[in-house]
Motif scaffolding. Structure first.
Motif, PDB file in Angstrom:
ATOM      1  N   GLY A 157       0.797  -1.213   0.000  1.00 28.40           N
ATOM      2  CA  GLY A 157       0.000   0.000   0.000  1.00 28.40           C
ATOM      3  C   GLY A 157       0.831   1.265   0.000  1.00 28.40           C
ATOM      4  O   GLY A 157       0.306   2.366  -0.125  1.00 28.40           O
ATOM      5  N   VAL A 158       2.135   1.088   0.111  1.00 28.16           N
ATOM      6  CA  VAL A 158       3.050   2.227   0.020  1.00 28.16           C
ATOM      7  C   VAL A 158       3.810   2.184  -1.302  1.00 28.16           C
ATOM      8  O   VAL A 158       3.956   3.196  -1.980  1.00 28.16           O
ATOM      9  N   GLU A 159       4.270   1.016  -1.652  1.00 31.25           N
ATOM     10  CA  GLU A 159       5.214   0.926  -2.772  1.00 31.25           C
ATOM     11  C   GLU A 159       4.611   0.440  -4.086  1.00 31.25           C
ATOM     12  O   GLU A 159       5.297   0.371  -5.096  1.00 31.25           O
ATOM     13  N   GLY A 160       3.318   0.085  -4.092  1.00 29.62           N
ATOM     14  CA  GLY A 160       2.724  -0.420  -5.314  1.00 29.62           C
ATOM     15  C   GLY A 160       3.110  -1.870  -5.551  1.00 29.62           C
ATOM     16  O   GLY A 160       3.984  -2.414  -4.888  1.00 29.62           O
ATOM     17  N   SER A 161       2.445  -2.504  -6.503  1.00 28.12           N
ATOM     18  CA  SER A 161       2.706  -3.916  -6.790  1.00 28.12           C
ATOM     19  C   SER A 161       2.600  -4.178  -8.278  1.00 28.12           C
ATOM     20  O   SER A 161       1.611  -3.802  -8.914  1.00 28.12           O
ATOM     21  N   ALA A 162       3.609  -4.846  -8.815  1.00 29.39           N
ATOM     22  CA  ALA A 162       3.558  -5.240 -10.228  1.00 29.39           C
ATOM     23  C   ALA A 162       2.683  -6.464 -10.424  1.00 29.39           C
ATOM     24  O   ALA A 162       2.098  -6.659 -11.487  1.00 29.39           O
ATOM     25  N   ILE A 164       0.007  -7.555  -8.314  1.00 25.95           N
ATOM     26  CA  ILE A 164      -1.409  -7.336  -7.971  1.00 25.95           C
ATOM     27  C   ILE A 164      -1.635  -5.831  -7.941  1.00 25.95           C
ATOM     28  O   ILE A 164      -1.789  -5.234  -6.863  1.00 25.95           O
ATOM     29  N   PRO A 165      -1.666  -5.176  -9.081  1.00 29.20           N
ATOM     30  CA  PRO A 165      -1.632  -3.709  -9.091  1.00 29.20           C
ATOM     31  C   PRO A 165      -2.801  -3.034  -8.380  1.00 29.20           C
ATOM     32  O   PRO A 165      -2.630  -1.956  -7.818  1.00 29.20           O
ATOM     33  N   LEU A 166      -3.969  -3.665  -8.383  1.00 28.93           N
ATOM     34  CA  LEU A 166      -5.106  -3.010  -7.738  1.00 28.93           C
ATOM     35  C   LEU A 166      -5.191  -3.297  -6.240  1.00 28.93           C
ATOM     36  O   LEU A 166      -5.959  -2.650  -5.515  1.00 28.93           O
ATOM     37  N   SER A 168      -2.689  -2.735  -4.208  1.00 32.04           N
ATOM     38  CA  SER A 168      -1.951  -1.647  -3.563  1.00 32.04           C
ATOM     39  C   SER A 168      -2.815  -0.417  -3.289  1.00 32.04           C
ATOM     40  O   SER A 168      -2.787   0.113  -2.171  1.00 32.04           O
ATOM     41  N   PRO A 169      -3.556   0.086  -4.265  1.00 31.88           N
ATOM     42  CA  PRO A 169      -4.392   1.249  -3.952  1.00 31.88           C
ATOM     43  C   PRO A 169      -5.461   0.959  -2.911  1.00 31.88           C
ATOM     44  O   PRO A 169      -5.800   1.841  -2.115  1.00 31.88           O
ATOM     45  N   ALA A 172      -3.567   1.343   0.182  1.00 37.46           N
ATOM     46  CA  ALA A 172      -3.119   2.732   0.363  1.00 37.46           C
ATOM     47  C   ALA A 172      -4.250   3.597   0.899  1.00 37.46           C
ATOM     48  O   ALA A 172      -4.034   4.487   1.731  1.00 37.46           O
TER      49      ALA A 172
ATOM     50  N   GLU B  96      -4.758   9.001  -2.110  1.00 37.53           N
ATOM     51  CA  GLU B  96      -3.612   8.139  -1.830  1.00 37.53           C
ATOM     52  C   GLU B  96      -3.674   6.859  -2.664  1.00 37.53           C
ATOM     53  O   GLU B  96      -2.634   6.369  -3.136  1.00 37.53           O
ATOM     54  N   ALA B  97      -4.862   6.339  -2.845  1.00 37.18           N
ATOM     55  CA  ALA B  97      -5.001   5.149  -3.686  1.00 37.18           C
ATOM     56  C   ALA B  97      -4.556   5.458  -5.110  1.00 37.18           C
ATOM     57  O   ALA B  97      -3.875   4.640  -5.758  1.00 37.18           O
ATOM     58  N   VAL B 100      -0.758   5.576  -5.289  1.00 34.38           N
ATOM     59  CA  VAL B 100      -0.101   4.270  -5.215  1.00 34.38           C
ATOM     60  C   VAL B 100      -0.444   3.413  -6.438  1.00 34.38           C
ATOM     61  O   VAL B 100       0.383   2.611  -6.891  1.00 34.38           O
ATOM     62  N   LYS B 103       2.113   3.885  -8.908  1.00 32.02           N
ATOM     63  CA  LYS B 103       3.327   3.075  -8.719  1.00 32.02           C
ATOM     64  C   LYS B 103       3.134   1.668  -9.286  1.00 32.02           C
ATOM     65  O   LYS B 103       4.040   1.119  -9.934  1.00 32.02           O
ATOM     66  N   SER B 104       1.961   1.079  -9.030  1.00 31.73           N
ATOM     67  CA  SER B 104       1.692  -0.254  -9.583  1.00 31.73           C
ATOM     68  C   SER B 104       1.760  -0.219 -11.104  1.00 31.73           C
ATOM     69  O   SER B 104       2.358  -1.107 -11.730  1.00 31.73           O
ATOM     70  N   ARG B 107       5.246   0.039 -12.370  1.00 31.16           N
ATOM     71  CA  ARG B 107       5.976  -1.231 -12.282  1.00 31.16           C
ATOM     72  C   ARG B 107       5.563  -2.184 -13.400  1.00 31.16           C
ATOM     73  O   ARG B 107       6.391  -2.884 -13.967  1.00 31.16           O
ATOM     74  N   GLN B 108       4.266  -2.238 -13.696  1.00 29.01           N
ATOM     75  CA  GLN B 108       3.802  -3.181 -14.723  1.00 29.01           C
ATOM     76  C   GLN B 108       4.148  -2.732 -16.128  1.00 29.01           C
ATOM     77  O   GLN B 108       4.524  -3.542 -16.967  1.00 29.01           O
TER      78      GLN B 108
END
Lengths: 264, 177
Positions: A157-162, A164-166, A168-169, A172, B96-97, B100, B103-104, B107-108
């Motif tokens: 929730g801070v750094e994002g995810s490649a 599982i991209p959704l 993370s938000p 967050a 905030e969502a 972030v 960022k996702s 990355r993708q």
């Protein structure tokens, strides 16, 4: 087994306590004397945890709760107060979703809705329904109360995810809710904080069984060299945030992952 | 090359037609009418309006930008996601969502050379009332005068910013640090 008495007489609801991180938190709070509501979507998972806590000398009940539904959260809070007469601590941990996906092909119904409902919607439901009781707790004499809302988020929730991209938000959003409510509820004496854990939950252990290399990789990137224990590691952070020692800590996220994520 | 600006409101309008780029780019101004409401009084409709629908719109906008081949994607949000805002829980969650999710996406989509970044601006640009939300920072704004994020957005949309992705550039005159 009772370990201490720092939460004696306090009443805590822990959502998603039928397994994993929620179970560990419920057990740790009960060890310190809290009367715990194991709020689980299904009694089949929640009741055995509550029974086990009782067998070890603690006090716990299971209340079936679907955190994605406002009415269910309202019932859980009302039943808790009716049964125990007060509510001091709410830990919102329950979460559904997190299927790997490509963002460009993600579907709202398949990849987003359950995560949104059980993270942000549910956090707001828990806050909305518990607020008057947490205010009341904070009005009690020092040492006998103190309203606490604890939201379980994730380093993702801070750094994002490649992967599982959704996811993370969704996580967050909970951090921003904690900061916002810390401001809003500070004058009431209620603290609101987040824990971002990495722990040996059933889902992670299942993933390790399927892919042992994942466990090796996770442990290798973790300075403390192991995956967290749901009770001793994560539950103890929740205990700190639930108790009197954290009364001047609010709006924060404590990352509890063995030092893997150092980005805060 | 085209720069598409998606979103409603004064901020989106001010960026529309004023941002150009040497690569295809999409600028998304996160929507959602921020309205002050205490969480114990918030209704399900207000959560839907301030959180759910704008998040779904944002996901759709990102997918649309990717589908049309944008090489630069910039999402504009209020700093409220980072600071939190009393009486703005749902709006802060959205901000905030969104930050972030950037960022996702970065990355993708980075493997194909697509960059995704955020620009965070003064919450008042999104209708957030500082007398209700509380101060953004413990200190006053560092710079004086009007703040226009257009040049920051334009730089992130340009070829020159090809190695910058997943970042949040705060453009608020040095209020949030």
């Amino acid at each position: 087994m009772m370990v201490g008495a720092s939460l004696i007489d306090r009443v805590a609801i822990v959502t998603g306590a039928g397994q994993g991180v929620g179970e560990g938190i419920a057990r740790r709070l009960a060890e310190e004397g809290a009367r715990v509501v194991v709020a689980a979507r299904r009694a089949e998972t929640g009741e055995p945890v509550a029974a086990s806590i009782r067998d070890e000398g603690g006090e716990a009940v299971c209340i079936e709760t679907d955190v994605a539904e406002a009415a269910s959260v309202r019932r859980c809070v009302a039943e808790t107060v009716e049964r125990f007469g007060r509510l001091d601590v709410v830990v919102h941990n329950a979460f559904t979703g997190g299927v790997p996906h490509r963002l460009e092909a993600a579907r709202i119904d398949k990849h987003w809705s359950a995560m949104s409902r059980t993270s942000v919607w549910a956090s707001l439901f828990c806050a909305r329904e518990s607020y008057p009781h947490l205010v009341e707790s904070s009005r009690r004499p020092a040492g006998d109360g103190g309203g606490r809302l604890i939201l379980i988020t994730s380093p993702s929730g801070v750094e994002g995810s490649a992967n599982i991209p959704l996811y993370s938000p969704a996580k967050a959003g909970q951090r921003a809710i904690a900061k916002s409510l810390a401001r809003e509820w500070g004058p009431d004496g209620i603290t609101v904080n987040c824990i971002a854990p990495v722990a040996a939950s059933p889902s992670l252990l299942t993933a390790f069984e399927r892919n042992p290399a994942l466990q090796q990789a996770l442990e290798a990137r973790t300075p403390l060299g192991r995956v967290g224990d749901i009770t001793r590691d994560i539950g103890s952070v929740a205990l700190f945030l639930a108790g009197d020692d954290s009364s001047y800590v609010t709006g924060q996220t404590i990352v509890c992952d063995g030092g893997s994520f150092l980005g805060l | 090359m085209t720069v598409e600006v998606v979103g409603r409101g004064e901020l989106a309008e001010s960026l529309r037609g004023r941002v150009s780029s040497d690569v295809d780019a999409t600028v998304i101004v996160v929507a959602g009418r921020a309205r002050a409401v205490r969480v114990n009084e918030i209704t399900d409709d207000e959560i839907d309006e301030q959180w759910e629908r704008p998040m779904q719109d944002l996901i759709g906008c990102l997918q649309g930008a990717h589908a049309r081949g944008a090489r630069r994607i910039v999402v504009v949000v209020p700093t409220t996601g980072m600071s939190g805002g009393a009486e703005y829980s749902a709006a802060a969650a959205l901000a905030e969502a969104a930050r972030v999710l950037v960022k996702s996406a970065a990355r993708q989509w980075g493997a194909t050379g697509v960059t995704v970044n955020a620009v965070a601006v003064d919450p008042q640009a999104f209708g957030i009332d500082p007398t209700r939300s509380g101060p953004v920072s413990i200190a006053p704004r560092a710079l004086e005068g009007a703040v226009d994020p257009t040049a920051t957005v334009q730089w992130l949309c340009s070829a020159a910013a090809e190695h910058v992705t997943g970042q949040t550039v705060v453009c608020d005159g040095g209020l949030w640090m």
